[in-house]
Write a protein that holds these residues in place. Structure first.
Motif, mmCIF file in Angstrom:
data_model
loop_
_atom_site.group_PDB
_atom_site.id
_atom_site.type_symbol
_atom_site.label_atom_id
_atom_site.label_comp_id
_atom_site.label_asym_id
_atom_site.label_seq_id
_atom_site.Cartn_x
_atom_site.Cartn_y
_atom_site.Cartn_z
ATOM 1 N N TYR A 4 0.811 -1.284 -0.073
ATOM 2 C CA TYR A 4 0.022 -0.014 -0.081
ATOM 3 C C TYR A 4 0.763 1.241 -0.195
ATOM 4 O O TYR A 4 0.420 2.260 -0.347
ATOM 5 C CB TYR A 4 -0.839 0.125 1.264
ATOM 6 N N GLU A 5 2.082 1.176 0.356
ATOM 7 C CA GLU A 5 3.043 2.244 0.402
ATOM 8 C C GLU A 5 2.522 3.338 1.369
ATOM 9 O O GLU A 5 2.412 4.683 0.641
ATOM 10 C CB GLU A 5 3.579 2.760 -0.863
ATOM 11 N N PRO A 6 1.900 3.146 2.446
ATOM 12 C CA PRO A 6 1.223 4.323 3.150
ATOM 13 C C PRO A 6 2.371 5.390 3.604
ATOM 14 O O PRO A 6 3.309 5.297 3.840
ATOM 15 C CB PRO A 6 0.816 3.484 4.627
ATOM 16 N N LYS A 7 1.494 6.631 3.405
ATOM 17 C CA LYS A 7 2.430 7.810 3.704
ATOM 18 C C LYS A 7 2.441 8.603 5.216
ATOM 19 O O LYS A 7 3.094 9.233 5.449
ATOM 20 C CB LYS A 7 2.354 8.922 2.719
ATOM 21 N N ASN A 8 1.097 7.999 6.004
ATOM 22 C CA ASN A 8 0.725 8.805 7.115
ATOM 23 C C ASN A 8 0.279 7.656 7.861
ATOM 24 O O ASN A 8 -0.507 6.647 7.380
ATOM 25 C CB ASN A 8 0.189 9.928 6.818
ATOM 26 N N GLU A 9 -0.435 8.142 8.962
ATOM 27 C CA GLU A 9 -1.243 7.254 10.054
ATOM 28 C C GLU A 9 -2.454 6.941 9.315
ATOM 29 O O GLU A 9 -2.800 5.621 9.284
ATOM 30 C CB GLU A 9 -1.247 7.900 11.267
ATOM 31 N N GLU A 10 -3.145 7.981 8.819
ATOM 32 C CA GLU A 10 -4.366 7.706 8.090
ATOM 33 C C GLU A 10 -4.218 6.718 7.099
ATOM 34 O O GLU A 10 -4.893 5.785 7.171
ATOM 35 C CB GLU A 10 -5.138 8.889 7.686
ATOM 36 N N GLU A 11 -3.293 6.842 6.235
ATOM 37 C CA GLU A 11 -3.427 5.862 5.178
ATOM 38 C C GLU A 11 -2.936 4.369 5.574
ATOM 39 O O GLU A 11 -3.311 3.340 5.243
ATOM 40 C CB GLU A 11 -2.403 6.186 4.256
ATOM 41 N N ILE A 12 -2.177 4.291 6.681
ATOM 42 C CA ILE A 12 -1.715 2.934 7.547
ATOM 43 C C ILE A 12 -2.844 2.351 7.992
ATOM 44 O O ILE A 12 -3.258 1.132 7.617
ATOM 45 C CB ILE A 12 -0.712 3.142 8.541
ATOM 46 N N LEU A 13 -3.882 3.194 8.648
ATOM 47 C CA LEU A 13 -5.133 2.682 9.194
ATOM 48 C C LEU A 13 -5.994 2.320 8.002
ATOM 49 O O LEU A 13 -6.914 1.325 8.310
ATOM 50 C CB LEU A 13 -5.709 3.436 10.143
ATOM 51 N N SER A 14 -6.216 2.948 7.073
ATOM 52 C CA SER A 14 -6.906 2.696 5.893
ATOM 53 C C SER A 14 -6.576 1.276 5.392
ATOM 54 O O SER A 14 -7.575 0.400 4.811
ATOM 55 C CB SER A 14 -7.075 3.806 4.781
#
Length: 281
Positions: A4-14
């Motif tokens: 997913y290559e999350p960039k922030n906490e919100e993207e990690i949780l999503s």
């Protein structure tokens, strides 16, 4: 998670929420659940039809009305699938009514609502957050009819098929939600984001299923509805919403908010003129 290559906490949780959604689907696929029900809604659109935004809930419709249906017999299979993935979850029942909560403002009395909760994110996944990740499961036991389904393949956590609403029937459900949600002081920008997505993808609206949904909720009394009437309802709705509010709602679910710069009443009026229809009546 790395894919997913999350960039922030919100993207990690999503991303984590979406992984939980796919594990839940996998658990259900090991049972006879998809012989009785089909997957629909924003998460179905995200996972199987490449909608480019995250979604929160798992929405299912029984293939035929079954008032005494229970989802509880499927819990062991869901829990076992999470355990096989090394994740511990709990399933909580949520009892809410239209009269007491905004969150259930669009739920029918015949809808089963359960919630899968991942409580200790830090301990189990190493994510640096004190938030609780939840996914809500809804099953409509008295569904409006006339929808079409198809089998869709998911490859993770293993290869399996899920019975889903076809794109045109999914569109009918989304448009019904956009036009007739009973939330007085809350705008769901994700509805408008999805509307734009459907039209840009040239997915036609299933008029028969839209009509059945509108009649089911008492928002349309006639036995027929035309493309012109649907277009008029949409354009009337466009004039009543705050585009600043709908942008604020959708922005946390997408990665590139510059896509919203063009959003305005004029843009959506022009967009609606490009809407296509599938009438199976």
């Amino acid at each position: 998670m790395a894919e997913y290559e999350p960039k922030n906490e919100e993207e990690i949780l999503s991303a984590l929420r979406e992984i939980m959604q796919e594990i839940t689907l996998a658990g259900l696929s090991r049972t006879d659940f998809f012989e009785k029900a089909a997957f629909y809604g924003g998460t179905a659109l995200r996972i199987f039809y490449d909608l480019d935004r995250f979604s929160e809930d798992l929405d299912f419709s029984l293939l035929k009305p079954t008032p005494n249906f229970s989802i509880e017999p499927y819990f062991p299979s869901i829990l076992a699938e999470f355990e096989a993935s090394g994740i511990s979850v709990i399933i909580k029942e949520k009892k809410k009514t239209k009269k007491t909560t905004i969150d259930s403002a669009f739920l029918k009395a015949e809808t089963i609502w359960q919630e899968i909760v991942l409580e200790d994110i830090i301990k189990q996944t190493g994510v640096k957050s004190n938030k609780t990740v939840k996914i809500k499961i809804e099953v409509d036991c008295q569904p409006p009819t006339a929808f079409e389904t198809e089998e869709k393949l998911l490859l993770k956590p293993f290869s399996f098929y899920v019975k889903c609403f076809k794109g045109s029937s999914l569109f009918a459900g989304k448009l019904h939600a956009l036009l007739f949600r009973k939330w007085k002081n809350r705008v769901k920008g994700r509805d408008w984001y999805d509307l734009e997505w459907y039209i840009k993808k040239s997915i036609p609206l299933d008029v028969s299923h839209f009509l059945n949904r509108a009649k089911d909720t008492g928002d349309w009394s006639e036995d027929h509805i035309t493309a012109e009437q649907i277009t008029a309802l949409l354009k009337e709705k466009i004039e009543t919403v705050s585009f600043n509010s709908i942008k604020e709602d959708v922005v946390r679910f997408i990665k590139d908010d510059t896509a919203l710069d063009i959003w305005s009443p004029k843009y959506f009026n022009d967009l609606v003129d490009k809407l296509t229809f599938q009438d199976r009546s």
